[in-house]
Design a protein around this motif. Structure first.
Motif, mmCIF file in Angstrom:
data_model
loop_
_atom_site.group_PDB
_atom_site.id
_atom_site.type_symbol
_atom_site.label_atom_id
_atom_site.label_comp_id
_atom_site.label_asym_id
_atom_site.label_seq_id
_atom_site.Cartn_x
_atom_site.Cartn_y
_atom_site.Cartn_z
ATOM 1 N N UNK A 77 2.751 -4.212 -15.234
ATOM 2 C CA UNK A 77 2.593 -3.672 -13.881
ATOM 3 C C UNK A 77 2.923 -4.781 -12.879
ATOM 4 N N UNK A 78 3.193 -4.412 -11.631
ATOM 5 C CA UNK A 78 3.459 -5.464 -10.643
ATOM 6 C C UNK A 78 2.235 -6.375 -10.486
ATOM 7 N N UNK A 79 2.456 -7.623 -10.153
ATOM 8 C CA UNK A 79 1.346 -8.508 -9.828
ATOM 9 C C UNK A 79 0.508 -7.867 -8.743
ATOM 10 N N UNK A 80 -0.808 -7.938 -8.892
ATOM 11 C CA UNK A 80 -1.685 -7.253 -7.940
ATOM 12 C C UNK A 80 -1.894 -8.130 -6.709
ATOM 13 N N UNK A 81 -1.989 -7.476 -5.563
ATOM 14 C CA UNK A 81 -2.108 -8.191 -4.288
ATOM 15 C C UNK A 81 -3.435 -7.802 -3.653
ATOM 16 N N UNK A 82 -4.206 -8.787 -3.308
ATOM 17 C CA UNK A 82 -5.483 -8.554 -2.644
ATOM 18 C C UNK A 82 -5.256 -8.725 -1.141
ATOM 19 N N UNK A 83 -5.382 -7.629 -0.396
ATOM 20 C CA UNK A 83 -5.048 -7.651 1.027
ATOM 21 C C UNK A 83 -6.148 -8.256 1.899
ATOM 22 N N UNK A 84 -7.268 -8.620 1.300
ATOM 23 C CA UNK A 84 -8.324 -9.250 2.100
ATOM 24 C C UNK A 84 -9.231 -10.051 1.180
ATOM 25 N N UNK A 85 -9.025 -11.342 1.168
ATOM 26 C CA UNK A 85 -9.897 -12.205 0.372
ATOM 27 C C UNK A 85 -10.035 -13.533 1.106
ATOM 28 N N UNK A 489 -1.766 0.618 -2.803
ATOM 29 C CA UNK A 489 -2.654 -0.129 -1.912
ATOM 30 C C UNK A 489 -2.858 -1.565 -2.359
ATOM 31 N N UNK A 490 -2.848 -1.767 -3.681
ATOM 32 C CA UNK A 490 -3.043 -3.107 -4.234
ATOM 33 C C UNK A 490 -1.723 -3.798 -4.575
ATOM 34 N N UNK A 491 -0.591 -3.172 -4.205
ATOM 35 C CA UNK A 491 0.699 -3.837 -4.476
ATOM 36 C C UNK A 491 1.572 -3.760 -3.217
ATOM 37 N N UNK A 492 2.450 -2.774 -3.170
ATOM 38 C CA UNK A 492 3.449 -2.767 -2.095
ATOM 39 C C UNK A 492 2.832 -2.598 -0.714
ATOM 40 N N UNK A 493 1.776 -1.779 -0.607
ATOM 41 C CA UNK A 493 1.182 -1.599 0.722
ATOM 42 C C UNK A 493 0.494 -2.883 1.193
ATOM 43 N N UNK A 494 -0.085 -3.617 0.259
ATOM 44 C CA UNK A 494 -0.692 -4.905 0.619
ATOM 45 C C UNK A 494 0.383 -5.907 1.018
#
Ligand SMILES: [Zn+2]
Length: 549
Positions: A77-85, A489-494
């Motif tokens: 899966x794509x690397x996961x992106x945390x939009x707020x940490x 939400x945890x990938x491209x949208x972030x």
């Protein structure tokens, strides 16, 4: 040169290919594609810049590459992106006392006592994660209680939400806190009942009274903390984060890692206030540095506090604290001033707003300012937890991104019901409503406030049930999103929320090869299976940065 490198690569048993083109073959790959749909594939070709050159589907001809890695049929899966940490918070949290697993005051005091004994050389005992609600205490803890655990050194412990701190007597003495200490604006010094004597807890703006007395970590300690944060995040399959509240010292630690070649996490930084913004970047956002690993995007602001400490700013008083509506941390004029300054420099504002009054103030301010600053601004509201339904359409009308944390909903559900009462939950954690009104979401964890585990976030986003499956059928289930929207939400949208789309967030040609190998398909797993997902390997820019073995 290339041949020599290839020989070296082949000689390694655990190969970390770099600077050669690589075929990652035999995977069950999935990504969100250019049209927002799920695309499945079986192999990737990574070029020598660590970008994706080709995405191959079953039956496609495999190109000749310098190196081939067998994915052994695992799910990619794509690397996961945390939009707020809070990246440094995660690292420092991992190196200091963590009380988030304590279930009573006594258990916490015992843990504090043990930690102090094990860390005799530390002049201050620092930590975080306590929660008097979880302890069933019905009030804040006191300095005297903390003294009973540690009385030979100052102790200062942040509440789980980071919006209050608990000090012992020596810490208050070091900070010069006495009964004469006044409440600062936007903050509250808790007092012992019927007196002016500070009880030991400092809420929101009053935390500064304490934190300025704590010796700052040295650069070498920050480097250790940052290395720890990268390790923690990669272990969860996270390859990129939006860092909320980056200080100049944090930025310098990220730059030191970038210069040393040890920066493996992609960081979209939001400076902690306008001063840090200018110190870090000057008049304009920084360029992308270190092959898309670091950029100062904008500025993080606070409109209010949090629900737990009743610091969130509400339109009407707290249901469980009549007369208290929480606190705005800025005036409307201050907010507008900073937003205009940021917009003039093309900085992207990310404004923390939790209560419905705070969200209304921020949404209205953006609405006014957006007229003078048209174009692709991607205004961000962080948390947007409690929004008056009348204000929800503003997200869609002005392209405002709601940067939300699915696990907050499951953790806060009962507290939110108590704080707000039953008739004010219509716009609470309203993910699907915001989407259906044309707004955009980006998902994150708010780590270290919550665990950075994105699989818990994906499960919460798509079920609105907690780890125990409560409440059955989901809390206000009309506001859950589907599994694909959760993954987006945890990938491209972030990535989009950080102006990084096209660079990373999807597994498509031209994007950075950031991916995770996991032991199950996150789109097909049951919610319980999804939560139990095991990250096997994490790759950033075509290089392996975590291996479970
Ligand atoms: Zn946060």
């Amino acid at each position: 040169m290339k041949r020599k490198l290839l020989a070296a690569l082949l000689a390694c048993t655990v190969a970390t290919p770099a600077l050669a083109d690589v075929l990652i073959d035999n995977v069950e790959g999935l990504t969100i594609d250019e049209n927002g749909k799920v695309k499945r594939f079986t192999a990737l070709v990574i070029d020598d810049d660590g970008k994706i050159a080709q995405v191959l589907e079953r039956g496609d001809r495999k190109p000749q590459t310098d190196f081939r890695e067998d994915g052994q049929g695992r799910v990619m899966i794509p690397g996961l992106i945390d939009a707020h940490a809070h990246v440094m918070g995660i690292g420092i949290g991992a190196l200091t006392l963590d009380l988030s697993d304590t279930n009573s005051l006594d258990e916490a005091l015992e843990k504090i006592r043990t930690f102090a004994a094990e860390n005799e050389a530390r002049p201050w005992i620092l930590g975080r994660g306590w929660n008097q609600e979880k302890w069933g205490l019905g009030r804040f803890p006191t300095a005297a209680e903390l003294d009973s655990a540690v009385s030979d050194r100052p102790v200062y412990l942040q509440r789980v939400d980071g919006h209050a701190g608990w000090a012992n007597s020596l810490a208050m003495e070091a900070a010069g806190i006495t009964a004469a200490t006044k409440n600062p604006s936007g903050g509250r010094v808790e007092r012992l009942p019927g007196s002016q004597v500070p009880s030991g807890v400092f809420v929101d703006g009053a935390e500064d009274l304490m934190t300025r007395a704590i010796p700052a970590p040295r650069p070498v300690e920050r480097d250790l903390a940052f290395a720890e944060a990268q390790r923690v995040l990669h272990r969860f399959g996270i390859t990129a984060v939006a860092d909320m509240g980056t200080t100049i010292e944090d930025w310098q630690a990220y730059r030191r890692a970038g210069d040393a070649g040890t920066l493996t996490l992609r960081i979209m930084a939001y400076a902690g206030g306008p001063e840090n913004m200018e110190l870090i970047a000057g008049a304009r956002p920084s360029p992308w540095l270190y092959e898309d690993k670091l950029r100062l995007n904008g500025v993080k602001l606070y409109m209010d506090g949090a629900l737990g400490s009743r610091g969130a700013w509400l339109k009407r008083p707290y249901a469980d604290d009549p007369g208290n509506t929480g606190l705005p941390l800025m005036t409307g004029a201050q907010l507008r001033n900073i937003l205009v300054r940021a917009a003039q420099g093309n900085f992207q504002p990310a404004i923390h707003a939790i209560g419905d009054a705070a969200d209304a103030e921020v949404l209205n301010a953006i609405t006014e300012i957006a007229e003078s600053f048209p174009g692709d601004r991607r205004w961000r509201v962080e948390h947007a937890q409690i929004v008056d339904p009348a204000d929800l359409p503003l997200f869609g009308q002005h392209g405002i991104i709601a940067s939300m944390q699915p696990v907050h909903q499951t953790s806060d559900r009962l507290m939110a019901e108590a704080r707000l009462g039953p008739d004010r939950l219509e716009g609470a954690y309203a993910w699907n409503t915001i989407l259906s009104l044309g707004g955009r979401l980006a998902f994150g964890s708010d780590a270290p406030v919550e665990s950075p585990d994105p699989f818990a976030g994906l499960a919460a986003a798509s079920t609105r049930m907690d780890a125990n499956g409560q409440p059955f059928g989901g809390w206000r289930p009309q506001d859950r999103v589907n599994r694909e929207q959760a993954l987006a939400g945890f990938t491209i949208d972030a990535a989009f929320a950080g102006f990084a789309e096209g660079r990373f967030g999807r597994l498509l040609p031209g994007e950075r090869a950031d991916f995770v190998l996991v032991d199950r398909d996150p789109l097909l797993a049951t919610p319980a299976e999804l939560r139990a997902t095991k990250v096997l390997e994490t790759w950033v820019g075509g290089r392996k940065v975590y291996d479970a073995d």
